[in-house]
Enzyme design. Structure first.
Site, PDB file in Angstrom:
ATOM      1  N   GLY A 474      13.389  -8.187   4.696  1.00 39.13           N
ATOM      2  CA  GLY A 474      12.143  -7.577   4.251  1.00 39.13           C
ATOM      3  C   GLY A 474      12.110  -7.455   2.747  1.00 39.13           C
ATOM      4  O   GLY A 474      13.140  -7.429   2.076  1.00 39.13           O
ATOM      5  N   GLY A 476       9.511  -5.699  -0.560  1.00 40.24           N
ATOM      6  CA  GLY A 476       8.349  -4.942  -0.995  1.00 40.24           C
ATOM      7  C   GLY A 476       8.214  -5.013  -2.494  1.00 40.24           C
ATOM      8  O   GLY A 476       8.886  -5.806  -3.171  1.00 40.24           O
ATOM      9  N   VAL A 481      15.286  -5.804   1.317  1.00 42.71           N
ATOM     10  CA  VAL A 481      16.144  -5.230   2.349  1.00 42.71           C
ATOM     11  C   VAL A 481      16.958  -6.356   2.994  1.00 42.71           C
ATOM     12  O   VAL A 481      16.404  -7.383   3.395  1.00 42.71           O
ATOM     13  CB  VAL A 481      15.323  -4.500   3.427  1.00 42.71           C
ATOM     14  CG1 VAL A 481      16.250  -3.866   4.457  1.00 42.71           C
ATOM     15  CG2 VAL A 481      14.439  -3.434   2.782  1.00 42.71           C
ATOM     16  N   LYS A 504      18.874  -1.512   1.361  1.00 39.82           N
ATOM     17  CA  LYS A 504      17.650  -1.601   0.571  1.00 39.82           C
ATOM     18  C   LYS A 504      18.018  -1.607  -0.905  1.00 39.82           C
ATOM     19  O   LYS A 504      18.438  -0.588  -1.462  1.00 39.82           O
ATOM     20  CB  LYS A 504      16.737  -0.416   0.894  1.00 39.82           C
ATOM     21  CG  LYS A 504      15.397  -0.446   0.187  1.00 39.82           C
ATOM     22  CD  LYS A 504      14.513   0.693   0.667  1.00 39.82           C
ATOM     23  CE  LYS A 504      13.133   0.640   0.051  1.00 39.82           C
ATOM     24  NZ  LYS A 504      12.255   1.732   0.538  1.00 39.82           N
ATOM     25  N   ASP A 610       2.735   6.387   2.374  1.00 38.69           N
ATOM     26  CA  ASP A 610       2.660   4.932   2.563  1.00 38.69           C
ATOM     27  C   ASP A 610       2.848   4.587   4.039  1.00 38.69           C
ATOM     28  O   ASP A 610       3.650   3.719   4.387  1.00 38.69           O
ATOM     29  CB  ASP A 610       3.703   4.227   1.706  1.00 38.69           C
ATOM     30  CG  ASP A 610       3.408   2.737   1.546  1.00 38.69           C
ATOM     31  OD1 ASP A 610       2.252   2.334   1.809  1.00 38.69           O
ATOM     32  OD2 ASP A 610       4.322   1.980   1.174  1.00 38.69           O
TER      33      ASP A 610
END
Length: 778
Positions: A474, A476, A481, A504, A610
């Site tokens: 992942g 962002g 991550v 992360k 979020d």
């Protein structure tokens, strides 16, 4: 703007994503209220702006710098401004010695915010001249020296923020003169000496935060007579001694009492049972003794009880089973004996129980928290048996009576006594050595006193194969991550256990990522709930190249996030079956329970900011946990709302499609903002429509789309995947219709334009539980 809008009097540009420098030409206007807070502005503050003589000047949470004397010329001009009421410069890159000009500002100034900068030096003693101050914030700098005694003359102060600096010396006795103070924060310094006895004069204070200092002496009795002390008394990680005075029973409104890691001793006073609004009681890491008192059962709202690392003895009292709201119970490293009370398995909210390193024996229950092997810690109690198979405890056997001859008993008793005596001597030498080895073991899963496992950059690099792209799961705005495998040593310090983790890693080159890391750490420090992602540890260090490195380590959750289940990608390497109605309803309830906990059961409350499908992770049983607290916000108390409401440093908090409309209009973050995001998420889960789809344009939103069909044409807009699995009988179809109408009604109410029209998460959670009960009961 300054040239052509010369009559402009108020300019509010806060909470945007503005970059560049503040134009000096604004000084040509007539601005009296100027707000640039929460942007990405850089450079210095033009000196000319000080000549505007504004009432309100806010540049908080930007990247404004001040390195040389000339950069502070604007402040020199502001000293001639008698109308200045609020000056907010906090959370920037201001550095050097604290400018002495601040003491020459008008005595009408009510708010002076300089926190979260890089100031050094001492607070000028002449700070007493700012007699009009109501809020004074110096927290999060590198200030040194003593806290000025003359600060006690600022008798209008409501909030005093001095935490996370390098202050030394004692707490000035004059603090007792600040009788209007509502919040006193001086944690994370090097303060010494005793807490002033006249602190009891702070008759309006709701929070006293002095943890992580080097304070000594006894707890002043006067402090326990403050009836307004309600939100928290934080005195942990000091060197305080003596016992808890019986006057603690006067704090009938207190929510958090944190006295952990001190040198306190004695027995707990019975008057502690009068503090019936306590939600958090932390007494770990002291030398309290005697039995665990049964009067703790009077604390009906208690959610977190930590009595670990003391000298409590006797049995665990049955009365603890009356604490129906209890979520964590930590009793490890005491001298407890007897059996585990069976009533503890009835505590439906309890998800963590640690009774390790005691002398407890007998049968381990199998219901409630005992049905989750990861939620209980029993190591160091050799007399336990039974429990669920995952605990790997011996089976409980029935002991039969045997008859022995008197002669055999005469021979056996001295022999057994000798062996027992030698065993005690052996253990007296072995246990301290063994505990020291556990303390040195930085990679254990069960470190004493609740410390996190320590991991280095090399540990994480090894675990993720040097952060290989193949392990990327992942990405962002501020982080990536990676999946990895970390080795943690077991409690006996001999074997290593592989643990699948998600690492992360924050991109510190991205502006705002460091603040996102700190926001997430702060939120994760406070939260503990079965539907929130479990943080294993964090890492803040440098990499092999000498660059700053920050990462968080979580449990790896193999089923990924909710988004990939609602909107599967064609090239997804995992074939996912569509979620059925019951599964989606269970997931919605898990999310609602998590937000209800964050909003109403955390101290202070936490706003996620979020909420979206990609931040909802699904475990193997498809239960949901909320993750990614990089934009999270701690809810301020009313007194400090003007100071804290604009602390976001990341522009509008949230993601496109889920951001409440009031955030886009400059409104402060609030729990109702999370409710809005949840409402959109709920509509998305049951319609299968992403709020950012191309169809939603020209004023059409997911909310409007559902509203136009509600309630008569609900079945025309629900996700077709809900009916694709099987042929549905008419009775079941009608039940589903009723369920959809109820669920979408909640989604529509939560996502209303006006915050005051939305439901609270507490109400949402109750309603969703009722909907599920009705649907499954038919």
């Amino acid at each position: 703007m300054g040239t052509y809008l010369s009559n402009l009097q108020q300019l509010f540009l806060g909470r945007n994503m503005l970059t560049g420098e503040i134009p000096a030409t604004l000084s040509n206007a007539s601005i009296k209220k100027l707000d640039f807070g929460n942007n990405k502005l850089s450079g210095t503050i033009p000196a000319e702006l000080g000549k505007l003589c504004p009432e309100y000047f806010n540049v908080r949470s930007n990247n404004i710098e001040a390195k040389v004397t000339a950069d502070w010329n604007f402040l020199n001009f502001l000293t001639n401004c008698s109308s200045l009421i609020k000056l907010e410069l906090g959370d920037n890159n201001l550095g050097g010695f604290l400018p002495r000009a601040i003491v020459n500002l008008t005595n009408q100034l009510q708010l002076l915010d300089l926190d979260k900068n890089y100031f050094i030096g001492e607070i000028p003693s002449s700070i007493e001249k700012l007699i009009g101050l109501r809020t004074l914030a110096f927290a999060g700098n590198y200030l040194t020296g003593y806290i000025p005694e003359r600060m006690g003359k600022l008798q209008n102060l409501l909030g005093l923020y001095l935490g996370s600096n390098n202050f030394s010396g004692p707490i000035p006795f004059s603090v007792g003169n600040l009788t209007n103070l509502n919040l006193f924060s001086a944690e994370g310094n090097h303060l010494i000496g005793s807490i002033p006895s006249n602190i009891g004069n702070l008759t309006q204070v709701s929070i006293i935060s002095l943890h992580h200092n080097a304070l000594t002496g006894m707890l002043p009795i006067s402090m326990f007579n403050i009836k307004t002390l309600s939100r928290g008394l934080y005195l942990s990680n000091n060197f305080l001694s003596g016992s808890i005075p019986k006057e603690v029973g006067m704090l009938v409104n207190l929510a958090v009492l944190s006295l952990s890691t001190n040198n306190l001793s004695g027995v707990l006073p019975e008057e502690l049972g009068n503090c019936q609004l306590l939600a958090v009681l932390e007494l770990d890491g002291n030398s309290f003794q005697g039995p665990i008192p049964s009067f703790l059962s009077k604390l009906k709202g208690l959610e977190f009880l930590n009595l670990s690392c003391n000298s409590f003895s006797g049995a665990i009292p049955q009365e603890l089973g009356l604490l129906n709201e209890l979520q964590e119970l930590c009793l490890q490293e005491n001298n407890l004996s007897g059996h585990i009370p069976m009533v503890i398995e009835n505590l439906t909210h309890l998800y963590k129980l640690d009774i390790s390193y005691n002398n407890i024996e007998g049968v381990v229950p199998e219901k409630g928290v005992f049905n989750n092997a990861s939620g209980i810690l029993l190591v160091g109690n050799k007399g336990l048996c039974g429990g669920i198979p995952e605990l790997h405890l011996p089976e409980c056997s029935i002991q039969h009576d045997k008859k022995y001859s008197p002669m055999l008993l005469k021979l056996a008793i001295p022999f057994v006594s000798t062996i027992f005596f030698l065993g005690i001597i052996f253990l007296a030498f072995l246990i301290p050595k063994w505990k020291r080895k556990l303390t040195r073991n930085s990679r254990t899963n069960s470190l004493p006193k609740g410390r996190l496992p320590k991991v280095s950059y090399s540990d994480l690099a090894e675990a993720t194969e040097a952060f290989a792209p193949s392990n990327l799961i992942g990405a962002g705005k501020y982080s990536r991550v990676y999946k990895g495998v970390l080795l943690f040593k077991e409690e006996d310090n001999s074997n290593q256990e592989a643990h699948s983790v998600a690492v992360k890693v924050f991109d510190l080159q991205q502006l705002g990522s460091s603040k996102s890391f700190m926001a997430e750490c702060e939120a994760l420090r406070l939260i503990r709930h079965r539907n929130l992602i479990r943080n294993i540890t964090c890492c803040s260090t440098i990499d092999y190249s000498g660059n700053d490195f920050k990462a968080l380590v979580f449990d790896y959750i193999p089923n990924g996030n909710l988004s990939r289940w609602l909107h599967p990608e064609i090239d997804d390497d995992l074939a996912l079956s569509p979620l059925n109605l019951t599964q989606r309803l269970n997931i919605a309830i898990d999310i609602a329970d998590a937000l209800n906990y964050l909003h109403h059961n955390c101290q202070p409350s936490v706003i996620h900011c979020d909420l979206k499908p990609s931040n909802i992770l699904l475990r193997e049983d498809l239960s949901a946990c909320v993750g990614d607290f990089g934009l999270a916000k701690l809810l301020p108390d009313p007194v400090t709302k003007s100071l804290v409401a604009s602390e976001s440093s990341i522009g509008i908090r949230g993601s496109n499609g889920y951001v409440p409309p009031e955030y886009g209009e400059g409104g402060p973050v609030s729990t109702t903002g999370d409710v809005y995001s949840f409402g959109v998420l709920l509509l998305e889960m049951f319609t299968g429509k992403n709020p950012t789809e191309y169809m939603f344009k020209d004023g059409l939103t997911l909310h409007n789309f559902v509203e136009m069909a509600y309630p008569k044409r609900v079945m025309d807009i629900v996700d077709p995947n809900l009916f694709a699995l099987n042929v549905i009988e008419s009775n079941a179809f009608n039940r589903m219709c009723e369920c959809f109408v109820s669920i979408l009604n909640i989604g529509l109410t939560c996502s209303k334009q006006s915050p005051v029209e939305r439901m609270s998460m507490e109400h949402v959670a109750i309603q969703l539980h009722k909907i599920r009960d009705v649907y499954l009961r038919k």
